[in-house]
Design an enzyme around this catalytic site. Structure first.
Site, PDB file in Angstrom:
ATOM      1  N   HIS A   1      14.475  42.664   8.278  1.00 24.81           N
ATOM      2  CA  HIS A   1      13.723  41.464   8.676  1.00 24.81           C
ATOM      3  C   HIS A   1      14.189  40.207   7.926  1.00 24.81           C
ATOM      4  O   HIS A   1      14.623  39.236   8.566  1.00 24.81           O
ATOM      5  CB  HIS A   1      12.222  41.734   8.523  1.00 24.81           C
ATOM      6  CG  HIS A   1      11.367  40.518   8.500  1.00 24.81           C
ATOM      7  ND1 HIS A   1      11.186  39.707   9.600  1.00 24.81           N
ATOM      8  CD2 HIS A   1      10.646  39.953   7.496  1.00 24.81           C
ATOM      9  CE1 HIS A   1      10.392  38.707   9.273  1.00 24.81           C
ATOM     10  NE2 HIS A   1      10.048  38.822   7.997  1.00 24.81           N
TER      11      HIS A   1
ATOM     12  N   GLU B   1       5.071  38.301  -1.477  1.00 24.55           N
ATOM     13  CA  GLU B   1       3.904  38.808  -0.784  1.00 24.55           C
ATOM     14  C   GLU B   1       3.975  40.308  -0.494  1.00 24.55           C
ATOM     15  O   GLU B   1       3.015  41.031  -0.722  1.00 24.55           O
ATOM     16  CB  GLU B   1       3.709  38.045   0.537  1.00 24.55           C
ATOM     17  CG  GLU B   1       2.429  38.461   1.212  1.00 24.55           C
ATOM     18  CD  GLU B   1       1.986  37.469   2.258  1.00 24.55           C
ATOM     19  OE1 GLU B   1       2.452  36.323   2.203  1.00 24.55           O
ATOM     20  OE2 GLU B   1       1.173  37.845   3.109  1.00 24.55           O
ATOM     21  N   ASP B   2       5.086  40.763   0.001  1.00 22.05           N
ATOM     22  CA  ASP B   2       5.140  42.160   0.439  1.00 22.05           C
ATOM     23  C   ASP B   2       5.692  43.118  -0.599  1.00 22.05           C
ATOM     24  O   ASP B   2       5.516  44.316  -0.486  1.00 22.05           O
ATOM     25  CB  ASP B   2       5.984  42.267   1.724  1.00 22.05           C
ATOM     26  CG  ASP B   2       5.257  41.620   2.889  1.00 22.05           C
ATOM     27  OD1 ASP B   2       4.020  41.528   2.810  1.00 22.05           O
ATOM     28  OD2 ASP B   2       5.918  41.200   3.846  1.00 22.05           O
TER      29      ASP B   2
ATOM     30  N   ASP C   1      14.016  23.550  39.695  1.00 21.31           N
ATOM     31  CA  ASP C   1      14.864  23.942  38.568  1.00 21.31           C
ATOM     32  C   ASP C   1      14.552  25.357  38.097  1.00 21.31           C
ATOM     33  O   ASP C   1      14.629  25.658  36.915  1.00 21.31           O
ATOM     34  CB  ASP C   1      14.740  22.944  37.412  1.00 21.31           C
ATOM     35  CG  ASP C   1      13.311  22.824  36.908  1.00 21.31           C
ATOM     36  OD1 ASP C   1      12.387  23.295  37.605  1.00 21.31           O
ATOM     37  OD2 ASP C   1      13.130  22.258  35.827  1.00 21.31           O
TER      38      ASP C   1
ATOM     39  N   HIS D   1      12.269  35.820   1.166  1.00 21.04           N
ATOM     40  CA  HIS D   1      10.999  35.183   1.532  1.00 21.04           C
ATOM     41  C   HIS D   1       9.774  36.090   1.485  1.00 21.04           C
ATOM     42  O   HIS D   1       8.661  35.613   1.347  1.00 21.04           O
ATOM     43  CB  HIS D   1      11.106  34.494   2.905  1.00 21.04           C
ATOM     44  CG  HIS D   1      10.912  35.419   4.064  1.00 21.04           C
ATOM     45  ND1 HIS D   1      11.937  36.117   4.625  1.00 21.04           N
ATOM     46  CD2 HIS D   1       9.799  35.775   4.748  1.00 21.04           C
ATOM     47  CE1 HIS D   1      11.472  36.865   5.617  1.00 21.04           C
ATOM     48  NE2 HIS D   1      10.169  36.677   5.713  1.00 21.04           N
TER      49      HIS D   1
HETATM   50 MN    MN Z   1       8.580  37.635   6.867  1.00 19.43          MN
END
Ligand code: MN
Length: 570
Positions: A48, A76-77, A259, A72
């Site tokens: 990810h 948190e994880d 379109d 990133h």
């Molecule tokens: Mn993420």
């Protein structure tokens, strides 16, 4: 899972050894801390952050932003302390990773009235456009695997994607990501409409694409005869969500949508755009009133192209879109398309003329719309990508993730009254980000605040000395049956900050505070800082009664021996 060497060879060809060193360190660190984690799909978690980093790399971002993309989710994880990120990767990478983590606390549950607040908060908490862009790509990757979650979660995340993320991507001119986010969210937010549309349109689009496949060579031949250098000709089906929106506006009548699949011609300059328009009209008769010159008159979001609709071969009504490569990149990638991002997140080539870029205007308008009063010049605006349109507001969260919009320096009491008057009245304590703090402390954007209440607790008159909102003030006054004073514009209900430059001496602080005491001004906070060997600064926060009191104060402070300078800031 790919190895560092594969990743480097595939994506990081033109990077310097220093950049590679930082990215490799982030790669190894993130891979190790996520080692035992899997995504719900069963894929290793590390895939990810890597996916997001690849998007960031393709937009030519600097190494620090790439490292931040890879890292990133480590706070948190994977429970990595922010301090550790700071120590290993430096302040800026840590700032970006922390920004992404803070933005994650914002939850949107689909209340119309909170959309604008949430968008503002998103930007205020992110603090830097790079954080916003990282979050947009984070969300894009999460949307691709949304099918794995429960229906409730799917709906909540998809609605948030549609109302918040796609809208922000649109504002940043990132048309490509915006369309992807919308199409991914569409099926979850409006499943019936999505399925209906698909059943109606699949064949029609296939048929149109097959038709356009035969048109492209005819056009190509004609353009080469006229010596037009073509960068690209392609055709592409309209995105489902924008098609559905258009159908809503056209009474669900497919025959009015020309379109469904349009042909796009990219050429090298504006002159050629108009030349191509002429050639198309020579080949096929245009529909009256359907020529749109968005080059001369760009759309409000900065979009530029020429659109024309013609009776094409076999009298089929077909739309053509003509643009330059630069217009194309800007339409697809918006804010991210214009420069190689340097280390500080500023444009590397300062000489590029920024005012011609639509998104600069757009962001400035956005800033105005959101109540920022400053009118910045382009260069000032781009000095930094720091988001500071919301200088006078803060956005604070309830433990459930609801956003409360408050004035700068608001306190837990203001927060409590903003939620409910009873919560304000019975407030007994406050936890800010999980830590007990005084009810008078100043909150900042992104703080998660929990009010501890005690039954039968009464408001405290002292609160009037520090609350900032009119709502909290009038509630407390009401409780004590104090006369309700509407503050006139002349008075200074606002907290002020004064900075004294001083040559420190024994007794100086006492002299300063006695000036305040004689004028009956309550000092709310006082901080000292050394600014050089000989001079130091004293910063004082207080709320004067009115402007004459403030002027008296300044004069008296200047008279004190050892005070070199008296400076007021807002
Ligand atoms: Mn993420």
């Amino acid at each position: 899972m790919e190895s560092w060497t594969e990743y480097k060879n595939n994506y990081l060809k033109n990077r310097t050894p220093e950049e590679l060193e930082l990215i490799e360190k982030a790669f190894n660190f993130s891979r190790d801390v996520h080692r035992d984690q899997k995504r719900l799909s069963g894929a290793p978690y590390f895939s990810h952050p890597l996916a997001i980093s690849k998007n960031i790399i393709s937009l030519n971002f600097d190494a620090k932003t790439i490292a931040a993309a890879i890292l990133h989710d480590t706070i948190e994880d994977a429970k990595t302390p922010l301090k550790k990120i700071k120590k290993m990767f430096g302040e800026e990478v840590a700032f970006l990773v922390d920004g992404v983590t803070k933005v994650n606390a914002i939850k949107y549950k689909g209340l119309e009235r909170t959309v604008e607040s949430i968008k503002k908060m998103f930007l205020a908490v992110a603090e830097d456009l790079r954080v916003v862009i990282l979050k947009i790509f984070d969300r894009l990757d999460n949307m691709e695997t949304l099918y794995i979650h429960s229906p409730e979660k799917q709906k909540r995340i998809a609605l948030e994607t549609l109302d918040i993320y796609a809208s922000i991507a649109d504002r940043l001119g990132m048309g490509d990501v915006k369309a992807k986010l919308e199409d991914l969210a569409f099926r979850y937010v409006y499943p019936r409409e999505y399925n209906w549309l698909l059943s109606q349109v699949r064949e029609k689009i296939q048929e149109r694409e097959a038709y356009l496949k035969n048109i492209v060579p005819i056009l190509k031949e004609e353009l080469s005869k006229e010596k037009i250098q073509v960068v690209d000709i392609s055709y592409r089906a309209k995105h489902y969500y924008s098609l559905w929106r258009k159908l809503l506006r056209s009474d669900m009548d497919f025959s009015r949508i020309y379109d469904l699949a349009a042909c796009r011609i990219i050429v090298k300059d504006i002159e050629d755009c108009y030349a191509v328009l002429g050639i198309i009209h020579k080949l096929w008769k245009p529909l009256p009133g359907r020529i749109k010159d968005y080059i001369a008159l760009p759309k409000p979001n900065g979009y530029q192209s020429i659109h024309t609709t013609v009776f094409c071969s076999g009298k089929k009504i077909t739309e053509f879109q003509i643009r330059t490569l630069e217009m194309h990149r800007e339409a697809e990638d918006g804010i991210t398309s214009h420069w190689i991002w340097s280390e500080a997140g500023k444009p590397k080539d300062k000489k590029i003329r920024l005012d011609k870029f639509a998104w600069v205007e757009q962001l400035k308008n956005w800033q105005k719309e959101f109540g920022g009063k400053k009118d910045l010049s382009n260069s000032e605006f781009l000095e930094s990508l720091k988001i500071d349109f919301f200088k006078n507001r803060i956005f604070v969260l309830t433990p459930k993730g609801d956003v409360i919009d408050l004035p700068e320096d608001a306190t837990p009491i203001d927060f409590a009254y903003a939620i409910h008057s009873e919560i304000g009245d019975s407030a007994n304590g406050a936890k800010v980000n999980g830590v007990l703090r005084p009810l008078s402390c100043n909150l900042s954007s992104g703080d998660i605040v929990e009010i501890l209440i005690k039954k039968d607790k009464k408001p405290n008159r002292e609160w009037l000395n520090f609350v900032k909102t009119q709502n909290a003030k009038s509630r407390v006054r009401h409780y004590f049956k104090l006369p309700f004073r509407e503050e006139s514009s002349q008075s200074f209900s606002k907290r002020q900050k004064i900075i004294l430059k001083v040559k420190d001496r024994i007794g100086l602080l006492k002299d300063v505070s006695s000036v305040f005491a004689r004028l009956k001004i309550n000092i709310q906070d006082l901080k000292g800082a050394a600014s050089s060997d000989k001079c130091s600064e004293i910063i004082i926060f207080f709320t004067p009664k009115d402007i004459s009191q403030l002027n008296q104060l300044k004069l008296k402070l200047k008279d004190i021996k050892g005070v070199e300078e008296v400076r007021m800031t807002e």
